[in-house]
Design a protein around this motif. Structure first.
Motif, short mmCIF file in Angstrom:
data_model
loop_
_atom_site.label_atom_id
_atom_site.label_comp_id
_atom_site.label_asym_id
_atom_site.label_seq_id
_atom_site.Cartn_x
_atom_site.Cartn_y
_atom_site.Cartn_z
N THR A 1 0.82 -1.21 0.00
CA THR A 1 0.00 0.00 0.00
C THR A 1 0.86 1.27 0.00
O THR A 1 0.57 2.23 -0.71
CB THR A 1 -0.94 0.01 1.22
OG1 THR A 1 -1.76 -1.16 1.18
CG2 THR A 1 -1.82 1.23 1.25
N ALA A 2 1.92 1.25 0.77
CA ALA A 2 2.77 2.44 0.92
C ALA A 2 3.65 2.71 -0.29
O ALA A 2 4.05 3.86 -0.53
CB ALA A 2 3.64 2.30 2.17
N HIS A 3 3.97 1.67 -1.06
CA HIS A 3 4.91 1.82 -2.17
C HIS A 3 4.33 1.18 -3.43
O HIS A 3 4.29 -0.05 -3.55
CB HIS A 3 6.25 1.18 -1.84
CG HIS A 3 6.85 1.68 -0.56
ND1 HIS A 3 7.44 2.93 -0.46
CD2 HIS A 3 6.93 1.12 0.67
CE1 HIS A 3 7.87 3.10 0.78
NE2 HIS A 3 7.57 2.03 1.48
N ALA A 4 3.89 2.01 -4.35
CA ALA A 4 3.23 1.52 -5.57
C ALA A 4 4.11 0.52 -6.34
O ALA A 4 3.58 -0.43 -6.92
CB ALA A 4 2.88 2.70 -6.48
N GLU A 5 5.42 0.71 -6.32
CA GLU A 5 6.29 -0.20 -7.07
C GLU A 5 6.35 -1.61 -6.48
O GLU A 5 6.81 -2.54 -7.13
CB GLU A 5 7.71 0.37 -7.20
CG GLU A 5 8.45 0.55 -5.90
CD GLU A 5 8.29 1.92 -5.27
OE1 GLU A 5 9.24 2.36 -4.60
OE2 GLU A 5 7.23 2.55 -5.41
N LEU A 6 5.86 -1.77 -5.25
CA LEU A 6 5.82 -3.10 -4.63
C LEU A 6 4.46 -3.78 -4.78
O LEU A 6 4.30 -4.93 -4.39
CB LEU A 6 6.17 -2.99 -3.14
CG LEU A 6 7.57 -2.50 -2.82
CD1 LEU A 6 7.74 -2.36 -1.31
CD2 LEU A 6 8.62 -3.43 -3.41
N ALA A 7 3.50 -3.08 -5.34
CA ALA A 7 2.13 -3.61 -5.42
C ALA A 7 2.06 -4.97 -6.09
O ALA A 7 1.29 -5.84 -5.67
CB ALA A 7 1.22 -2.62 -6.15
N ASP A 8 2.87 -5.19 -7.11
CA ASP A 8 2.83 -6.46 -7.84
C ASP A 8 4.14 -7.24 -7.72
O ASP A 8 4.38 -8.14 -8.53
CB ASP A 8 2.52 -6.21 -9.32
CG ASP A 8 1.13 -5.61 -9.50
OD1 ASP A 8 0.21 -6.02 -8.78
OD2 ASP A 8 0.99 -4.73 -10.37
N ALA A 9 4.95 -6.92 -6.74
CA ALA A 9 6.25 -7.59 -6.59
C ALA A 9 6.06 -9.01 -6.07
O ALA A 9 5.65 -9.20 -4.92
CB ALA A 9 7.14 -6.80 -5.65
N PRO A 10 6.35 -10.04 -6.89
CA PRO A 10 6.11 -11.42 -6.49
C PRO A 10 7.04 -11.89 -5.37
O PRO A 10 6.69 -12.79 -4.61
CB PRO A 10 6.36 -12.22 -7.77
CG PRO A 10 7.24 -11.37 -8.60
CD PRO A 10 6.89 -9.95 -8.25
N HIS A 11 8.20 -11.28 -5.22
CA HIS A 11 9.17 -11.71 -4.22
C HIS A 11 8.89 -11.14 -2.83
O HIS A 11 9.49 -11.58 -1.85
CB HIS A 11 10.57 -11.25 -4.64
CG HIS A 11 10.71 -9.76 -4.58
ND1 HIS A 11 10.17 -8.93 -5.55
CD2 HIS A 11 11.29 -8.95 -3.67
CE1 HIS A 11 10.44 -7.67 -5.23
NE2 HIS A 11 11.11 -7.66 -4.09
N LEU A 12 7.99 -10.19 -2.71
CA LEU A 12 7.81 -9.47 -1.46
C LEU A 12 7.36 -10.37 -0.31
O LEU A 12 7.87 -10.27 0.80
CB LEU A 12 6.82 -8.31 -1.64
CG LEU A 12 6.65 -7.42 -0.41
CD1 LEU A 12 7.97 -6.78 -0.01
CD2 LEU A 12 5.61 -6.34 -0.69
N ALA A 13 6.43 -11.26 -0.58
CA ALA A 13 5.93 -12.15 0.48
C ALA A 13 7.07 -12.96 1.10
O ALA A 13 7.16 -13.10 2.32
CB ALA A 13 4.85 -13.07 -0.06
N GLN A 14 7.97 -13.47 0.26
CA GLN A 14 9.09 -14.26 0.76
C GLN A 14 10.05 -13.41 1.58
O GLN A 14 10.55 -13.86 2.61
CB GLN A 14 9.84 -14.92 -0.40
CG GLN A 14 10.90 -15.90 0.05
CD GLN A 14 10.31 -17.09 0.79
OE1 GLN A 14 9.33 -17.66 0.33
NE2 GLN A 14 10.88 -17.44 1.91
N LYS A 15 10.31 -12.18 1.15
CA LYS A 15 11.18 -11.29 1.91
C LYS A 15 10.60 -11.00 3.29
O LYS A 15 11.32 -10.99 4.28
CB LYS A 15 11.39 -9.96 1.17
CG LYS A 15 12.20 -10.04 -0.09
CD LYS A 15 13.66 -10.28 0.18
CE LYS A 15 14.31 -9.04 0.75
NZ LYS A 15 15.75 -9.19 0.91
N VAL A 16 9.28 -10.79 3.35
CA VAL A 16 8.60 -10.50 4.62
C VAL A 16 8.69 -11.71 5.54
O VAL A 16 9.08 -11.59 6.71
CB VAL A 16 7.14 -10.08 4.38
CG1 VAL A 16 6.36 -10.06 5.68
CG2 VAL A 16 7.07 -8.73 3.69
N VAL A 17 8.36 -12.88 5.04
CA VAL A 17 8.39 -14.09 5.86
C VAL A 17 9.81 -14.34 6.38
O VAL A 17 10.00 -14.59 7.58
CB VAL A 17 7.88 -15.31 5.07
CG1 VAL A 17 8.14 -16.60 5.83
CG2 VAL A 17 6.39 -15.17 4.78
#
Length: 71
Positions: free
Chosen positions: A35-51
């Protein structure tokens, strides 16, 4: 829990509430970042980085998680 991360080399900080549910915590952090960063809205790797970042923090009983570069 305090969550820190880098986005294109700039440090950001996010505060998320306390919970014993790791799935809920991951979902909160991921939603806030997307939500805070539009460029991350569709980033497929983000969930793995968070976990990965949250698991590392919780394994050391940390109150703070560092996700590193998320871009």
């Amino acid at each position: 829990m305090q969550v820190t991360y880098l986005l294109h080399g700039r440090r950001h900080e996010l505060s998320v509430g306390e919970t014993d549910d790791l799935a809920e915590l991951c979902a909160r952090v991921e939603k806030e970042l997307r939500t805070a960063h539009a460029e991350l809205a569709d980033a497929p790797h983000l969930a793995q980085k968070v976990v990965d970042g949250l698991l590392n923090a919780l394994s050391t009983d940390g109150e703070e998680a560092d996700l590193g570069e998320v871009a």
